[in-house]
Motif scaffolding. Structure first.
Motif, short mmCIF file in Angstrom:
data_model
loop_
_atom_site.label_atom_id
_atom_site.label_comp_id
_atom_site.label_asym_id
_atom_site.label_seq_id
_atom_site.Cartn_x
_atom_site.Cartn_y
_atom_site.Cartn_z
N CYS A 68 39.39 -25.81 58.96
CA CYS A 68 38.41 -26.29 58.15
C CYS A 68 37.16 -25.51 58.45
O CYS A 68 36.96 -25.07 59.56
N ALA A 69 36.24 -25.64 57.41
CA ALA A 69 34.85 -25.03 57.54
C ALA A 69 33.95 -26.14 57.49
O ALA A 69 34.03 -27.06 56.39
N TYR A 70 32.84 -25.99 58.00
CA TYR A 70 31.63 -27.22 57.95
C TYR A 70 30.59 -26.31 58.17
O TYR A 70 30.28 -25.45 58.81
N GLU A 71 29.54 -26.92 57.39
CA GLU A 71 27.99 -26.61 57.87
C GLU A 71 27.34 -27.29 58.95
O GLU A 71 27.48 -28.57 58.65
N TYR A 72 26.57 -26.85 59.85
CA TYR A 72 25.66 -27.42 60.57
C TYR A 72 24.83 -26.78 61.09
O TYR A 72 24.77 -25.63 61.39
N ASP A 73 23.60 -27.41 60.79
CA ASP A 73 22.17 -26.67 61.20
C ASP A 73 22.11 -25.39 60.51
O ASP A 73 21.57 -24.62 61.06
N GLY A 74 22.38 -25.49 59.36
CA GLY A 74 22.14 -24.32 58.44
C GLY A 74 23.24 -23.11 58.70
O GLY A 74 23.20 -22.11 57.92
#
Length: 155
Positions: free
Chosen positions: A127-133
């Protein structure tokens, strides 16, 4: 009794997790020719399964698991990921430790299914996720709601 029958699809651990079928159970006859003495204790280390080139000694999830034919989620589908169960790619730490934020669930997208031969564990999903830009990736090792849950309600 053993969990898998001859012909069942499984993933087995050696250096990585690889897909096999169970060729046969309890290959006791192959132990001595390989230079391994048969143990005198009945609880000894006799193989439970023969899967391809592997003799699997333990009928436990840490050595052999069912290799699923179907998956609850599809590539591209949005999901929420349990950060205490998801493994950050590259560090082998749980995502929860990588984030350092205390967040238990984070939104992400399924990018791949059924990852074998890549890591010292079997990953059902990448899975891909975004965190802190920034974009990050992780692996999910169990196809259950405790690890990953669908966001939408479409079947």
């Amino acid at each position: 009794t053993l969990r898998f029958d001859v012909g069942d699809r499984v993933v087995c651990r050696s250096d990585t997790w690889d897909p096999y079928s169970v060729d046969f159970q309890w290959p006791v006859g192959e132990i001595e020719p390989q230079g391994i003495d048969n143990p005198t204790d009945p609880r000894g280390y006799l193989p439970r399964y023969k899967c391809g080139p592997l003799a699997v000694q333990y009928d436990e999830d840490f050595m052999i698991r069912e290799h699923p034919l179907t998956f609850r989620l599809k590539t591209g589908q949005k999901a929420v990921l349990n950060t205490t169960k998801a493994i950050a790619i590259g560090s082998n730490n749980y995502v929860h430790f990588e984030l350092g934020s205390g967040e238990l669930w984070i939104e992400g997208t399924v990018t791949s299914l059924d990852l074998t031969g890549l890591a010292p564990y079997y990953a059902v999903y990448e899975c891909a996720y975004e965190y802190d830009g920034r974009q990050h990736k992780c692996h999910i090792t169990e196809d259950v709601d405790e690890h990953i849950a669908r966001i939408d309600s479409d079947p």
